[in-house]
Design a protein around this motif. Structure first.
Motif, PDB file in Angstrom:
ATOM      1  N   ALA A  13       0.939  -0.029  -9.385  1.00 46.31           N
ATOM      2  CA  ALA A  13       1.851   0.010  -8.235  1.00 46.31           C
ATOM      3  C   ALA A  13       3.029  -0.935  -8.444  1.00 46.31           C
ATOM      4  CB  ALA A  13       1.086  -0.357  -6.965  1.00 46.31           C
ATOM      5  N   THR A  45       5.617   4.644  -1.450  1.00 48.18           N
ATOM      6  CA  THR A  45       4.185   4.871  -1.608  1.00 48.18           C
ATOM      7  C   THR A  45       3.558   3.804  -2.508  1.00 48.18           C
ATOM      8  OG1 THR A  45       4.722   6.433  -3.400  1.00 48.18           O
ATOM      9  CG2 THR A  45       4.255   7.359  -1.215  1.00 48.18           C
ATOM     10  N   CYS A  55       0.581   1.241  -1.500  1.00 54.93           N
ATOM     11  CA  CYS A  55      -0.611   1.089  -2.334  1.00 54.93           C
ATOM     12  C   CYS A  55      -0.910  -0.379  -2.597  1.00 54.93           C
ATOM     13  CB  CYS A  55      -0.416   1.837  -3.656  1.00 54.93           C
ATOM     14  SG  CYS A  55      -1.731   1.553  -4.864  1.00 54.93           S
ATOM     15  N   LYS A 101      -5.995   3.247  -2.113  1.00 51.11           N
ATOM     16  CA  LYS A 101      -5.059   2.748  -3.119  1.00 51.11           C
ATOM     17  C   LYS A 101      -4.724   3.835  -4.146  1.00 51.11           C
ATOM     18  CE  LYS A 101      -5.836  -2.270  -3.289  1.00 51.11           C
ATOM     19  NZ  LYS A 101      -4.401  -2.659  -3.353  1.00 51.11           N
ATOM     20  N   TYR A 102      -5.759   4.440  -4.685  1.00 52.08           N
ATOM     21  CA  TYR A 102      -5.530   5.428  -5.741  1.00 52.08           C
ATOM     22  C   TYR A 102      -4.917   6.721  -5.207  1.00 52.08           C
ATOM     23  CZ  TYR A 102      -7.543   2.774  -9.569  1.00 52.08           C
ATOM     24  OH  TYR A 102      -7.753   1.835 -10.550  1.00 52.08           O
ATOM     25  N   LEU A 147      -2.616   6.805  -2.750  1.00 51.52           N
ATOM     26  CA  LEU A 147      -1.191   6.483  -2.630  1.00 51.52           C
ATOM     27  C   LEU A 147      -0.545   6.339  -4.006  1.00 51.52           C
ATOM     28  CD1 LEU A 147      -1.369   3.885   0.290  1.00 51.52           C
ATOM     29  CD2 LEU A 147      -0.394   6.194   0.384  1.00 51.52           C
ATOM     30  N   LEU A 148      -1.275   5.769  -4.954  1.00 49.88           N
ATOM     31  CA  LEU A 148      -0.733   5.611  -6.301  1.00 49.88           C
ATOM     32  C   LEU A 148      -0.490   6.971  -6.948  1.00 49.88           C
ATOM     33  CD1 LEU A 148      -0.008   3.436  -8.406  1.00 49.88           C
ATOM     34  CD2 LEU A 148      -2.340   3.633  -9.284  1.00 49.88           C
TER      35      LEU A 148
END
Length: 411
Positions: free
Chosen positions: A251, A306, A310, A381-382, A384-385
């Motif tokens: 990120a 994004t 994240c 997290k993943y 959004l990543l």
């Protein structure tokens, strides 16, 4: 007048011939898989049979028959495994007849060999002595080493596989059920037999203990945590931490890259508005270039937003109610995470932690809950990543296409 010649030399000669015949026969034809019923076992049986016969004060003829039977009692193994005793007595009869041995003594030798079969009940003194000599290993110091040889032989010849516990149990059963028949054998092997029986019991207990420890170490349980459970939790925590670090690093990379792109685009836009600048002149002559530049700006903005979301800290929490049940046993409360326990009073937190330290089930429940919420954070997290990288990838493709179209339009 010279004394008449005795038959002793002849009798001694027949035993020597039997020894030479069996030795050559075993060396040539005995299967190598027979690591227990080998020539060594036959030699040992002959030695013990002779010793028992002498201790029982057998006549010379009977002692000779006993020793001959001992030499031939396992000869049938060269052709058959199960029921070899019957083949052994046939081979003994055939060979003795070829040597011109008396028929009545051949019958005695064969009957003695017959008694070594498990289904035959020894009755005569010679039969009892030979069966005692055949199992004399259980009253000798080499009992345990011979037992391992027998175990290996059964695995290769009969396909019987035993665990250490199963083998120790079978050997103990053998020692408890088998017995010596003659007084000579009881006197010769009695003391060592008792020592072997005592040692076998110790070995069985030791083997059972080791097996139980291995099973407990392999399975483990919540009431008595084992290394496997602790290793599992340690590995899961490490994996979650590593995955979180990876997501934050990726990120940050996207934030840095898109921040640079936005800075460059803003610079170009400023140059476009400045008519005297060289770039401004280019944009004035080719206004269509503003399309790919606009797409690149939108791409950079979407990707950086994004990526920031994240990397933004996400703290899971819960709604604490005074009427809630005990804290430590509440599956929705994770006292190991500050986002949960920071909402509690110090007294409630201390009470919950004390309960966790007393109850192993509660401790594991909180650890499982902690891992569950960590998983939720990683999932966000993943997700959004992935969106950030997808926007960046699709945006670059559109920028390249629009730039190509702009070049074609210019030409």
């Amino acid at each position: 007048m010279e004394p008449t010649e005795t038959i002793k030399p002849a009798k001694a000669e027949i035993v020597k011939k039997a020894k030479a015949y069996i030795t050559a026969l075993f060396e040539e034809k005995l299967p190598q898989q027979l690591v227990y019923h080998s020539l060594k076992h036959t030699l040992s049986t002959v030695k013990e049979a002779k010793a028992l016969g002498e201790a029982s004060h057998l006549s010379e003829a009977d002692l000779e028959a006993l020793v001959l039977a001992a030499w031939f009692h396992d000869a049938g193994y060269i052709e058959v495994y199960d029921g070899h005793e019957y083949r052994s007595l046939e081979m003994a009869g055939q060979w003795l007849r070829e040597q011109g041995y008396p028929a009545d003594r051949i019958s005695v030798v064969q009957d003695t060999i017959r008694a070594t079969h498990r289904d035959e009940a020894p009755e005569t003194e010679l039969q009892l002595l030979l069966t005692d000599a055949d199992i004399s290993s259980m009253g000798r110091e080499d009992f345990f080493s011979n037992a391992e040889l027998l175990r290996a032989e059964w695995e290769t010849m009969l396909g019987k596989t035993y665990s250490n516990t199963q083998w120790a149990e079978s050997q103990l059963d053998f020692l408890l059920t088998a017995k010596f028949n003659t007084d000579a054998a009881k006197e010769r092997y009695g003391k060592q037999f008792k020592d072997n029986l005592k040692e076998q019991r110790k070995r069985l207990k030791k083997t059972e203990k080791k097996t139980k420890e291995k099973e407990e170490e392999a399975t483990g349980n919540f009431a008595d945590p084992k290394r496997g459970v602790e290793t599992m939790f340690r590995t899961m925590y490490n994996n979650h931490i590593k995955l979180s670090d990876m997501a934050d690093n990726k990120a940050n990379m996207m934030i840095s890259l898109n921040a640079v792109l936005i800075s460059v685009i803003v610079t170009y836009a400023g140059a476009k508005m400045g008519k005297t600048a060289a770039l401004g002149t280019i944009f004035s002559k080719n206004p269509i270039l503003g399309v790919p530049m606009g797409i690149l700006l939108i791409t950079a903005l979407g990707s950086v937003v994004t990526a920031i979301l994240c990397a933004q800290p996400d703290v899971t929490s819960f709604k604490w109610l005074k009427r809630s049940p005990q804290i430590a046993t509440n599956r929705r409360v994770n006292l190991l995470f500050f986002g949960n326990f920071s909402k509690l009073s110090l007294d409630d937190f201390q009470s919950g932690m004390n309960e966790i330290m007393r109850e192993k089930d509660t401790l594991y429940t909180n650890m499982v809950t902690d891992i569950y919420y960590l998983g939720h954070v990683l999932t966000r997290k993943y997700r959004l990543l992935r969106i950030s990288y997808t926007i960046f990838m699709v945006g670059l493709i559109l920028v390249a296409l629009s730039f190509g179209i702009a070049m074609l339009y210019k030409s």
